[in-house]
Design a protein around this motif. Structure first.
Motif, short mmCIF file in Angstrom:
data_model
loop_
_atom_site.label_atom_id
_atom_site.label_comp_id
_atom_site.label_asym_id
_atom_site.label_seq_id
_atom_site.Cartn_x
_atom_site.Cartn_y
_atom_site.Cartn_z
N GLU A 1 13.52 -75.06 -6.29
CA GLU A 1 12.64 -74.28 -5.42
C GLU A 1 13.26 -72.93 -5.11
O GLU A 1 12.56 -71.90 -5.03
N GLN A 2 14.55 -72.92 -4.91
CA GLN A 2 15.26 -71.67 -4.68
C GLN A 2 15.10 -70.74 -5.89
O GLN A 2 14.93 -69.52 -5.74
N TRP A 3 15.12 -71.32 -7.10
CA TRP A 3 14.95 -70.53 -8.32
C TRP A 3 13.61 -69.79 -8.29
O TRP A 3 13.54 -68.60 -8.63
N GLU A 4 12.55 -70.48 -7.89
CA GLU A 4 11.23 -69.86 -7.85
C GLU A 4 11.20 -68.69 -6.87
O GLU A 4 10.64 -67.63 -7.16
N THR A 5 11.81 -68.88 -5.71
CA THR A 5 11.85 -67.80 -4.71
C THR A 5 12.66 -66.63 -5.22
O THR A 5 12.27 -65.46 -5.06
N LEU A 6 13.77 -66.92 -5.87
CA LEU A 6 14.61 -65.85 -6.41
C LEU A 6 13.89 -65.06 -7.48
O LEU A 6 13.98 -63.83 -7.53
N ARG A 7 13.18 -65.76 -8.36
CA ARG A 7 12.44 -65.03 -9.41
C ARG A 7 11.42 -64.10 -8.77
O ARG A 7 11.29 -62.94 -9.19
N GLU A 8 10.71 -64.57 -7.77
CA GLU A 8 9.69 -63.75 -7.12
C GLU A 8 10.33 -62.53 -6.47
O GLU A 8 9.81 -61.40 -6.58
N LEU A 9 11.48 -62.72 -5.80
CA LEU A 9 12.13 -61.62 -5.11
C LEU A 9 12.80 -60.64 -6.06
O LEU A 9 12.61 -59.44 -5.98
N LEU A 10 13.60 -61.17 -6.97
CA LEU A 10 14.41 -60.31 -7.82
C LEU A 10 13.60 -59.59 -8.89
O LEU A 10 13.88 -58.43 -9.22
N LEU A 11 12.59 -60.25 -9.45
CA LEU A 11 11.84 -59.66 -10.56
C LEU A 11 10.57 -58.95 -10.12
O LEU A 11 9.77 -58.53 -10.95
N LYS A 12 10.39 -58.80 -8.83
CA LYS A 12 9.22 -58.07 -8.32
C LYS A 12 9.23 -56.62 -8.84
O LYS A 12 10.20 -55.89 -8.65
N GLY A 13 8.17 -56.25 -9.52
CA GLY A 13 8.06 -54.89 -10.02
C GLY A 13 8.84 -54.60 -11.28
O GLY A 13 8.82 -53.48 -11.79
N VAL A 14 9.54 -55.62 -11.81
CA VAL A 14 10.35 -55.41 -13.00
C VAL A 14 9.50 -55.55 -14.25
O VAL A 14 8.72 -56.49 -14.35
#
Length: 268
Positions: A255-268
């Motif tokens: 679940e942490q992975w999903e949140t990290l992907r959303e946060l880190l890859l936003k706009g990438v």
């Protein structure tokens, strides 16, 4: 038996070919194998020892980092053969040459394109990490397992390896990472970094270049300890020859992975 035997092979090869040269490399024992890439006699000697002994244990192709540097086609065994060994004789060669203790000796067994067993030996701490598909992950024989992450993202710490990202993407990632806790500068060796997540010392890792000998052992260690190692599109990490898919996000909890992907890859 296999898990113990391969650990023994790595420990003995390290003691014979690597550790005696730590902070004792002679002139001419460090070479450039490609622009910006160095190799030492310790890398080459350890790989020869490990390759021979792994073949004696299970006679399948051995995809070693140094052998592939000489003959890139050898890496095709990872996808063309039913089974293959992967070997990184000295992970963190630059650290090793600089006399820094953050290096490791690693191996993994790949069957049908998937890592099914992994070994990471850290000589300077005497620590062995092992993982077996469907059976778990261990540190010096002690089972590793994560509980569900309940802390907020702003407290999560990790390693963001931006060296191989194109500049615009790197800038986006660093800007997005401000929503998280302080970034760790990294250790310059996957065999040191992955265990930090597997043991809960760090929450995540993000890489671009994913050479198989660097990432197959650690990725299996993470998934077998309860975390997730996956490409940016969510597909699981699978070892493949250099030049294949790049980009990898690793987290201690799915679940942490999903949140990290959303946060880190936003706009990438």
């Amino acid at each position: 038996m296999l898990m113990e035997k391969v650990t023994e092979i790595l420990v003995e090869a390290s003691a014979e070919a690597v550790e005696p040269r730590f902070r004792a490399l002679a002139a001419g024992e460090v070479m450039e194998k490609a622009p910006g890439e160095i190799v030492t006699v310790a890398d080459r000697d350890a790989e020869r020892i490990i390759t021979r002994r792994l073949r004696d244990l299970l006679p399948v192709p051995v995809v070693g980092e140094e052998a592939v540097a000489a003959d890139p086609d050898l890496a095709r065994a990872l996808v063309d053969e039913p089974a293959a060994w992967l070997v990184d004789p000295v992970d963190g060669t630059r650290n090793f040459v600089a006399g820094q203790p953050t290096y490791a000796v690693m191996a993994s067994l790949v069957r049908k394109g998937q890592a099914v067993a992994a070994w990471i030996w850290q000589p300077c701490t005497g620590t062995a990490y092992t993982a077996e598909l469907g059976a778990g992950a261990w540190r010096n024989g002690e089972r590793l397992a994560h509980e569900k992450v309940t802390t907020p993202p702003e407290s999560w710490t990790g390693i963001l390896k931006t060296r191989y990202f194109a500049p615009p993407m790197s800038h986006h990632l660093l800007a997005n990472a401000r929503a998280l806790g302080p970034l760790d500068p990294g250790r310059g060796a996957a065999g040191i970094e992955y265990p930090l997540v597997a043991t809960g010392e760090r929450d995540f890792l993000l890489y671009w270049r994913t050479l198989p000998w660097d990432h197959a052992p650690g990725s299996l260690l993470i998934t077998e300890s309860g975390g997730r190692s996956a490409r940016f599109d969510g597909s699981p990490y699978l070892p493949e020859p250099p030049g294949g898919t790049d980009g990898l996000l690793v987290a201690s909890d799915p679940e942490q992975w999903e949140t990290l992907r959303e946060l880190l890859l936003k706009g990438v």
